[in-house]
Design a protein around this motif. Structure first.
Motif, PDB file in Angstrom:
ATOM      1  N   ALA A 136       0.936  -1.135  -0.102  1.00 45.48           N
ATOM      2  CA  ALA A 136       0.149   0.033   0.001  1.00 45.48           C
ATOM      3  C   ALA A 136       0.844   1.409  -0.062  1.00 45.48           C
ATOM      4  CB  ALA A 136      -0.910  -0.098   1.022  1.00 45.48           C
ATOM      5  N   SER A 137       2.041   1.116  -0.078  1.00 51.30           N
ATOM      6  CA  SER A 137       3.096   2.246  -0.282  1.00 51.30           C
ATOM      7  C   SER A 137       3.904   1.745  -1.303  1.00 51.30           C
ATOM      8  CB  SER A 137       3.959   2.349   0.832  1.00 51.30           C
ATOM      9  OG  SER A 137       3.172   3.003   2.233  1.00 51.30           O
ATOM     10  N   GLY A 138       3.514   0.956  -2.418  1.00 48.52           N
ATOM     11  CA  GLY A 138       4.425   0.678  -3.637  1.00 48.52           C
ATOM     12  C   GLY A 138       5.216  -0.564  -3.490  1.00 48.52           C
ATOM     13  N   GLY A 139       5.096  -1.205  -2.390  1.00 50.52           N
ATOM     14  CA  GLY A 139       6.021  -2.505  -2.122  1.00 50.52           C
ATOM     15  C   GLY A 139       5.828  -3.683  -3.061  1.00 50.52           C
ATOM     16  N   THR A 140       6.624  -4.420  -3.287  1.00 52.62           N
ATOM     17  CA  THR A 140       6.700  -5.544  -4.212  1.00 52.62           C
ATOM     18  C   THR A 140       5.844  -6.560  -3.761  1.00 52.62           C
ATOM     19  OG1 THR A 140       8.623  -6.613  -3.674  1.00 52.62           O
ATOM     20  CG2 THR A 140       8.645  -5.070  -5.550  1.00 52.62           C
ATOM     21  N   MET A 141       5.766  -6.775  -2.464  1.00 50.80           N
ATOM     22  CA  MET A 141       5.140  -7.633  -1.610  1.00 50.80           C
ATOM     23  C   MET A 141       5.845  -9.100  -1.788  1.00 50.80           C
ATOM     24  SD  MET A 141       0.780  -8.207  -0.920  1.00 50.80           S
ATOM     25  CE  MET A 141       0.530  -9.213   0.907  1.00 50.80           C
ATOM     26  N   ASP A 142       7.016  -9.094  -2.290  1.00 54.73           N
ATOM     27  CA  ASP A 142       7.680 -10.397  -2.764  1.00 54.73           C
ATOM     28  C   ASP A 142       8.812 -10.609  -2.036  1.00 54.73           C
ATOM     29  OD1 ASP A 142       9.138  -9.102  -4.335  1.00 54.73           O
ATOM     30  OD2 ASP A 142       9.317 -10.686  -5.881  1.00 54.73           O
ATOM     31  N   THR A 143       9.319  -9.568  -0.930  1.00 54.59           N
ATOM     32  CA  THR A 143      10.586  -9.761  -0.406  1.00 54.59           C
ATOM     33  C   THR A 143      10.336 -10.701   0.853  1.00 54.59           C
ATOM     34  OG1 THR A 143      10.238  -7.874   1.285  1.00 54.59           O
ATOM     35  CG2 THR A 143      11.113  -7.451  -0.986  1.00 54.59           C
ATOM     36  N   THR A 144      11.591 -11.310   1.048  1.00 51.96           N
ATOM     37  CA  THR A 144      11.460 -12.624   1.937  1.00 51.96           C
ATOM     38  C   THR A 144      12.182 -12.383   3.089  1.00 51.96           C
ATOM     39  OG1 THR A 144      13.119 -13.535   0.860  1.00 51.96           O
ATOM     40  CG2 THR A 144      10.894 -14.140  -0.163  1.00 51.96           C
ATOM     41  N   GLU A 145      12.858 -11.623   3.406  1.00 51.28           N
ATOM     42  CA  GLU A 145      13.852 -11.531   4.662  1.00 51.28           C
ATOM     43  C   GLU A 145      13.154 -11.485   5.921  1.00 51.28           C
ATOM     44  OE1 GLU A 145      15.957 -10.821   1.285  1.00 51.28           O
ATOM     45  OE2 GLU A 145      14.046  -9.697   1.866  1.00 51.28           O
TER      46      GLU A 145
END
Length: 502
Positions: free
Chosen positions: A312-321
């Protein structure tokens, strides 16, 4: 009375690699809502369009709805899509015969070729129709430019973050417009900026200083001193000249008083500038702190916020850290929402419920604006749930709104239930978990890719809140980003910045 309604809303993260074509503005990925279908869809919802419709119908107006185009935050809007949206709205304006125009805009839209997407749209509208009164509802995260407010008869911004007053904001703007049409008021505007980029994690209206700033705006409106008073915290992940905090006040014929209120807001915000700064801690420390807090299971979960990757701020939503660290430290009874990975969802669908699969999750979108990108995370688990991803929000940001997450999967590692989605969507409501067979209240830990919006409906479930600095283009560490276009000096990028001048 004939009223034209339209929406074009996008919060643009110029550092985001997520593209923004026309289809991103379609709720089902295929077509935009317009006309009677849009009226039926939004009537009675806690949205800006819902608020506009309520006021227009109460007034007995003839209502015509042009396009309603909302897209989740991402990179700059593709030029072809932007031009198509502007043409559709301007084409409706050109039909003429309107008594008023009601616009649901975001205020932080950047299109290819236009860093002030809303201002350019309004310029085009005024070139066609220079006189019809316009009311606008803006998001609190608007990055304000002169044309956004000077071309409007009235513009109002949200007073809450999480944005639970979307419908109310549109109603406020629309009611002033109707008063202006009746000749009861003649709105005039003043506005200004402060040289500061407040961190999003420090912008919530549950805490100082934004709580107090928004209270000032509401008090002026309720007393009648202002027709509309808005403090915009701005959206800092937009490398554009106008990014940052601003204030906009409309009064009835008294521009000098409007300017006094603007200055009071800017001065208050500047004096509190240090409280608008968020300082993250190392990820391993955050997850360890959460683990310690969850040693004894209680009636509410510990909430971990993977806030560097908030879609909802433009993140990819696919980072895994953050997910990787949760697994490494062995947290148990966790619901993690989520990873956007259509390929992984397809593999789970092919395997079927009950199957054990090993997947390389996430890490598929490079993030060239950052010093590092995320890596795929290999996970083995059981496919617990396959869902079409449809639900209706019952509480929180937009009550009554029908939501489409796209095909969705729950993958259970035995310790962590991982939600895999095919469309970027912020986990802000218990409904999003419950439609997948997860009762969030019963979990020991909820790990969510969110920043502030989750507080509206999930907040009451939290026993403790732990912010986790992972990897993502919503980073709260400005040193990871290269700002080339924002006006300088600006705080906190330039610590010695001087404040707003009265």
């Amino acid at each position: 009375m004939r009223l034209l309604l339209a929406a074009l809303s996008h919060e643009t993260n110029t550092f985001s690699p997520v593209p923004t074509p026309r289809t991103r503005f379609c709720r089902d990925g295929k077509e935009l809502l317009e006309g009677e279908r849009a009226i039926a869809f939004f009537r009675g919802t806690g949205t800006c369009m819902g608020g506009f419709l309520k006021v227009a119908e109460e007034a007995g107006a003839e209502i015509v709805v042009s396009i309603v185009a909302h897209a989740p935050p991402s990179g700059p809007v593709q030029r072809e899509a932007y031009e198509g949206f502007c043409d559709a709205i301007c084409g409706a304006v050109a039909q003429g015969g309107w008594d008023g125009i009601l616009l649901d805009l975001h205020g932080a839209m950047v299109a290819e070729g236009f860093e002030d997407g809303e201002g350019e749209l309004l310029r085009r509208i005024r070139a066609i129709d220079p006189t019809t009164p316009i009311a606008i509802a803006y998001d609190m995260h608007a990055n304000v430019y002169g044309p956004m407010v000077e071309t409007a008869t009235i513009a109002a911004g949200y007073h809450t973050y999480p944005h639970v007053d979307q419908a109310e904001t549109a109603e406020r703007a629309a009611r002033v417009l109707l008063r202006a049409l009746r000749g009861e008021v003649k709105p005039v505007v003043a506005w200004g900026r402060a040289p500061m980029l407040p961190h999003v994690m420090a912008q919530g209206t549950h805490a100082f200083p934004n709580k107090e700033l928004q209270a000032m705006c509401r008090a002026w409106e309720e007393s009648g001193r202002a027709l509309a008073a808005s403090l915009f915290v701005g959206f800092p992940h937009a490398d554009i000249e106008g990014a940052g905090l601003s204030a906009v006040v409309y009064t009835d014929r008294d521009q000098a008083d409007a300017q006094r209120m603007v200055q009071e807001l800017l001065d208050f915000a500047w004096q509190a500038r240090e409280q608008f700064v968020f300082r993250p801690e190392p990820l391993a420390d955050s997850v360890a702190r959460a683990k310690a807090a969850g040693v004894t299971k209680a009636d509410k979960p510990v909430v971990l916020l993977d806030h560097y990757d908030n879609c909802a701020s433009g993140g990819t939503m696919d980072t895994t850290e953050v997910l990787a660290e949760i697994l490494r430290q062995g947290l148990e009874d966790v619901a993690f929402f989520g990873i956007c990975d259509p390929a992984a969802v397809a593999e789970c669908q092919a395997a079927g419920v009950g199957a054990t699969v090993t997947l390389a999750l996430g890490g598929k979108l490079p993030m060239p604006a950052l010093p590092q990108s995320s890596r795929p995370l290999e996970v083995t688990g059981t496919v617990r749930t396959l869902s079409a991803g449809y639900f209706v929000t019952k509480e929180g940001l937009s009550p009554g709104l029908k939501v489409f997450m796209g095909p969705t999967v729950v993958l259970d590692t035995g310790k962590v239930e991982i939600v895999l989605v095919t469309r970027q969507i912020e986990p802000v409501s218990p409904d999003m978990f419950r439609v997948l067979g997860i009762e969030p209240r019963d979990k020991r830990f909820l790990a969510i890719k969110s920043r502030v919006h989750w507080r509206a409906a999930l907040g009451p479930l939290a026993r403790e809140i732990v912010e986790c600095a992972g990897v993502g283009v919503c980073t709260s560490d400005y040193s990871q980003l290269t700002f080339r276009n924002v006006r300088r000096p600006v705080f906190p990028l330039d610590p010695g910045t001087n404040g707003p001048v009265g």
